[in-house]
Design a protein around this motif. Structure first.
Motif, PDB file in Angstrom:
ATOM      1  N   LEU A 114      10.683  14.652   9.394  1.00 43.70           N
ATOM      2  CA  LEU A 114       9.418  14.168   8.570  1.00 43.70           C
ATOM      3  C   LEU A 114       8.902  13.311   9.720  1.00 43.70           C
ATOM      4  CD1 LEU A 114      11.162  13.212   5.298  1.00 43.70           C
ATOM      5  CD2 LEU A 114       9.471  15.059   5.737  1.00 43.70           C
ATOM      6  N   THR A 115       7.914  13.859  10.656  1.00 44.35           N
ATOM      7  CA  THR A 115       7.295  12.991  11.857  1.00 44.35           C
ATOM      8  C   THR A 115       5.937  12.746  11.850  1.00 44.35           C
ATOM      9  OG1 THR A 115       6.984  15.466  12.721  1.00 44.35           O
ATOM     10  CG2 THR A 115       9.210  14.127  13.068  1.00 44.35           C
ATOM     11  N   LYS A 116       5.220  13.063  10.488  1.00 42.72           N
ATOM     12  CA  LYS A 116       3.756  12.664  10.576  1.00 42.72           C
ATOM     13  C   LYS A 116       3.443  11.360  10.744  1.00 42.72           C
ATOM     14  CE  LYS A 116       2.864  16.743   7.394  1.00 42.72           C
ATOM     15  NZ  LYS A 116       2.772  17.647   8.525  1.00 42.72           N
ATOM     16  N   GLU A 117       2.232  11.121  11.249  1.00 42.81           N
ATOM     17  CA  GLU A 117       1.989   9.647  11.444  1.00 42.81           C
ATOM     18  C   GLU A 117       1.855   8.595  10.291  1.00 42.81           C
ATOM     19  OE1 GLU A 117      -1.855   9.459  13.601  1.00 42.81           O
ATOM     20  OE2 GLU A 117      -1.050  10.483  15.282  1.00 42.81           O
ATOM     21  N   ASN A 118       1.849   9.274   9.244  1.00 45.87           N
ATOM     22  CA  ASN A 118       1.767   8.161   7.905  1.00 45.87           C
ATOM     23  C   ASN A 118       3.141   8.173   7.320  1.00 45.87           C
ATOM     24  OD1 ASN A 118       1.436  11.161   7.178  1.00 45.87           O
ATOM     25  ND2 ASN A 118       0.960  10.596   5.118  1.00 45.87           N
ATOM     26  N   PHE A 119       4.163   8.736   8.025  1.00 40.41           N
ATOM     27  CA  PHE A 119       5.470   8.553   7.382  1.00 40.41           C
ATOM     28  C   PHE A 119       6.185   7.337   8.164  1.00 40.41           C
ATOM     29  CE2 PHE A 119       5.951  13.536   6.600  1.00 40.41           C
ATOM     30  CZ  PHE A 119       5.140  13.381   5.518  1.00 40.41           C
ATOM     31  N   ASP A 168       0.851  -1.184  -0.009  1.00 45.28           N
ATOM     32  CA  ASP A 168       0.061   0.006  -0.156  1.00 45.28           C
ATOM     33  C   ASP A 168       0.744   1.321  -0.095  1.00 45.28           C
ATOM     34  OD1 ASP A 168       0.950  -0.137   2.460  1.00 45.28           O
ATOM     35  OD2 ASP A 168      -0.730   0.227   3.465  1.00 45.28           O
ATOM     36  N   GLY A 169       0.266   2.381  -0.056  1.00 39.77           N
ATOM     37  CA  GLY A 169       0.914   3.584   0.151  1.00 39.77           C
ATOM     38  C   GLY A 169       1.842   3.894  -1.149  1.00 39.77           C
ATOM     39  N   LYS A 170       3.004   4.952  -0.846  1.00 43.16           N
ATOM     40  CA  LYS A 170       4.065   5.287  -1.611  1.00 43.16           C
ATOM     41  C   LYS A 170       5.324   4.831  -1.089  1.00 43.16           C
ATOM     42  CE  LYS A 170       0.771   7.631  -3.876  1.00 43.16           C
ATOM     43  NZ  LYS A 170       0.096   6.864  -5.320  1.00 43.16           N
ATOM     44  N   ILE A 171       6.283   4.426  -1.954  1.00 43.76           N
ATOM     45  CA  ILE A 171       7.612   4.331  -1.583  1.00 43.76           C
ATOM     46  C   ILE A 171       8.500   5.523  -2.200  1.00 43.76           C
ATOM     47  CG2 ILE A 171       9.628   2.991  -1.766  1.00 43.76           C
ATOM     48  CD1 ILE A 171       7.522   0.676  -2.959  1.00 43.76           C
ATOM     49  N   GLU A 218      -1.822   8.902   2.290  1.00 46.58           N
ATOM     50  CA  GLU A 218      -1.594   7.568   2.642  1.00 46.58           C
ATOM     51  C   GLU A 218      -0.249   7.462   3.392  1.00 46.58           C
ATOM     52  OE1 GLU A 218      -1.015   9.600  -0.173  1.00 46.58           O
ATOM     53  OE2 GLU A 218      -1.191   8.229  -1.830  1.00 46.58           O
ATOM     54  N   LYS A 219       0.168   6.234   3.346  1.00 48.27           N
ATOM     55  CA  LYS A 219       1.585   5.901   4.164  1.00 48.27           C
ATOM     56  C   LYS A 219       2.311   6.138   3.109  1.00 48.27           C
ATOM     57  CE  LYS A 219       0.622   2.588   7.820  1.00 48.27           C
ATOM     58  NZ  LYS A 219       1.295   1.114   8.419  1.00 48.27           N
ATOM     59  N   LEU A 220       3.550   6.797   3.690  1.00 46.19           N
ATOM     60  CA  LEU A 220       4.703   7.087   2.816  1.00 46.19           C
ATOM     61  C   LEU A 220       5.948   6.038   3.461  1.00 46.19           C
ATOM     62  CD1 LEU A 220       4.640  10.675   2.084  1.00 46.19           C
ATOM     63  CD2 LEU A 220       3.449   9.005   0.905  1.00 46.19           C
ATOM     64  N   TYR A 221       6.366   5.283   2.711  1.00 46.80           N
ATOM     65  CA  TYR A 221       7.549   4.294   3.172  1.00 46.80           C
ATOM     66  C   TYR A 221       8.907   5.016   2.567  1.00 46.80           C
ATOM     67  CZ  TYR A 221       3.785   1.094   4.125  1.00 46.80           C
ATOM     68  OH  TYR A 221       2.416   0.503   4.555  1.00 46.80           O
ATOM     69  N   PHE A 262       7.320   6.356  -5.918  1.00 43.53           N
ATOM     70  CA  PHE A 262       6.809   5.245  -6.634  1.00 43.53           C
ATOM     71  C   PHE A 262       5.378   4.932  -5.802  1.00 43.53           C
ATOM     72  CE2 PHE A 262      11.216   5.226  -7.467  1.00 43.53           C
ATOM     73  CZ  PHE A 262      11.503   4.703  -8.839  1.00 43.53           C
ATOM     74  N   ASN A 263       4.615   4.153  -6.487  1.00 46.43           N
ATOM     75  CA  ASN A 263       3.534   3.485  -5.957  1.00 46.43           C
ATOM     76  C   ASN A 263       4.009   2.162  -5.529  1.00 46.43           C
ATOM     77  OD1 ASN A 263       3.214   1.859  -8.140  1.00 46.43           O
ATOM     78  ND2 ASN A 263       1.579   2.946  -9.050  1.00 46.43           N
ATOM     79  N   ALA A 264       3.175   1.282  -4.943  1.00 46.63           N
ATOM     80  CA  ALA A 264       3.322  -0.125  -4.250  1.00 46.63           C
ATOM     81  C   ALA A 264       3.807  -0.849  -5.426  1.00 46.63           C
ATOM     82  CB  ALA A 264       2.258  -0.428  -3.474  1.00 46.63           C
ATOM     83  N   ASP A 265       3.278  -0.521  -6.597  1.00 50.63           N
ATOM     84  CA  ASP A 265       3.809  -1.462  -7.781  1.00 50.63           C
ATOM     85  C   ASP A 265       4.952  -1.094  -8.477  1.00 50.63           C
ATOM     86  OD1 ASP A 265       1.237  -3.185  -7.497  1.00 50.63           O
ATOM     87  OD2 ASP A 265       0.212  -1.596  -8.590  1.00 50.63           O
ATOM     88  N   LEU A 266       5.842  -0.116  -7.799  1.00 48.69           N
ATOM     89  CA  LEU A 266       6.969   0.543  -8.546  1.00 48.69           C
ATOM     90  C   LEU A 266       6.585   1.241  -9.878  1.00 48.69           C
ATOM     91  CD1 LEU A 266       9.573  -2.369  -7.659  1.00 48.69           C
ATOM     92  CD2 LEU A 266       9.193  -0.203  -6.557  1.00 48.69           C
ATOM     93  N   GLU A 267       5.558   1.796  -9.846  1.00 47.47           N
ATOM     94  CA  GLU A 267       5.401   2.783 -11.067  1.00 47.47           C
ATOM     95  C   GLU A 267       5.552   4.337 -10.494  1.00 47.47           C
ATOM     96  OE1 GLU A 267       1.425   0.373 -13.087  1.00 47.47           O
ATOM     97  OE2 GLU A 267       1.316   1.758 -11.390  1.00 47.47           O
ATOM     98  N   VAL A 268       6.389   4.973 -11.388  1.00 48.57           N
ATOM     99  CA  VAL A 268       6.762   6.161 -11.122  1.00 48.57           C
ATOM    100  C   VAL A 268       5.479   7.151 -10.667  1.00 48.57           C
ATOM    101  CG1 VAL A 268       7.952   8.416 -11.782  1.00 48.57           C
ATOM    102  CG2 VAL A 268       8.880   6.067 -12.320  1.00 48.57           C
ATOM    103  N   GLU A 269       5.396   7.688  -9.515  1.00 50.27           N
ATOM    104  CA  GLU A 269       4.475   8.779  -9.391  1.00 50.27           C
ATOM    105  C   GLU A 269       4.823  10.095  -9.444  1.00 50.27           C
ATOM    106  OE1 GLU A 269       1.111   8.421  -7.864  1.00 50.27           O
ATOM    107  OE2 GLU A 269       1.032   6.267  -8.529  1.00 50.27           O
ATOM    108  N   ARG A 270       6.277  10.477  -9.286  1.00 49.25           N
ATOM    109  CA  ARG A 270       6.878  11.590  -9.185  1.00 49.25           C
ATOM    110  C   ARG A 270       8.303  11.500  -9.633  1.00 49.25           C
ATOM    111  NH1 ARG A 270       9.231  14.716  -4.772  1.00 49.25           N
ATOM    112  NH2 ARG A 270      11.013  13.670  -5.809  1.00 49.25           N
TER     113      ARG A 270
END
Length: 224
Positions: free
Chosen positions: A169-174, A109-112, A153-156, A128-136
């Motif tokens: 970077l201290t937000k809960e979704n990080f 889930d989320g972004k990498i 969403e969750k950022l990994y 990247f998204n969880a499927d390793l497709e470039v988002e930015r």
């Protein structure tokens, strides 16, 4: 059957692998503070070829990490890859360093967000998204408490920036996957094979690493 030699030298990790049809069959690497790439790279290349039970004539292509990353590390890796391609008359494949790093994160889930240190609070990053497709795409950016704030969403986060960035970077979704620090030639195998099948190669003579920023050489101060 396609054997590809993968070379990753963009960071402190000097990493080499042999892959067969996209699967790593042998990998040799070492991460040292002193950047031992010049001494270790060609030794590792010889060792992975020998341990894989093949010869250089069995190689169908050479894949090299294209950056961003260490100027010196990238030059060493690309020079070695070009030399082998010229000698063997085989294609050269360029692989996005941050994509390789992101590939080490096994999430559903989320972004990498792979990040590599660019000194002080600046990083090289990509999303990247969880499927390793470039988002930015790749950027050199200064990390602040507002970085990535638009994402809910969750950022990994992966890479060698965790120690300095997690204080900001201290937000809960990080989420910092601190065990994933450097890219490895092991994860290059699938990426390079996909490119090989599509004939997605680069010109051996003219290819240059993707430094992202100009190399700056500091001059020693003159004593008055």
């Amino acid at each position: 059957m396609s054997f590809i030699l993968n070379i990753e030298t963009a960071t402190k990790n000097c990493s080499v692998s042999i892959a067969k049809n996209g699967e790593t069959i042998f990998c040799k690497e070492i991460a040292e503070e002193g950047y031992s790439h010049a001494e270790k790279l060609h030794v590792f290349i010889e060792e992975v070829i020998a341990e894989s039970g093949i010869t250089v004539q069995d190689l169908g292509a050479i894949a090299v990490s294209q950056g961003p990353g260490s100027y010196t590390g990238l030059r060493i890796g690309v020079s070695a890859a070009k030399g082998l391609c010229f000698a063997l008359n085989i294609p050269l494949i360029a692989v996005d360093t941050l994509q390789t790093l992101a590939s080490k994160a096994n999430v559903s889930d989320g972004k990498i967000i792979p990040m590599l240190d660019a000194r002080r609070m600046e990083v090289y990053s990509e999303i990247f998204n969880a499927d390793l497709e470039v988002e930015r795409g790749i950027q050199a950016e200064i990390i602040t408490e507002d970085s990535f704030a638009a994402y809910t969403e969750k950022l990994y986060f992966v890479g060698d920036c965790a120690e300095k960035c997690k204080q900001v970077l201290t937000k809960e979704n990080f989420v910092f996957l601190e065990e994933i620090k450097y890219p490895s030639a092991r994860e290059m195998s699938k990426i390079s094979f996909d490119k090989y099948q599509k004939s997605d190669t680069v010109d051996v003579a003219y290819f240059e690493p993707y430094y992202l920023k100009d190399f700056m050489m500091t001059q020693p101060s003159k004593k008055q």
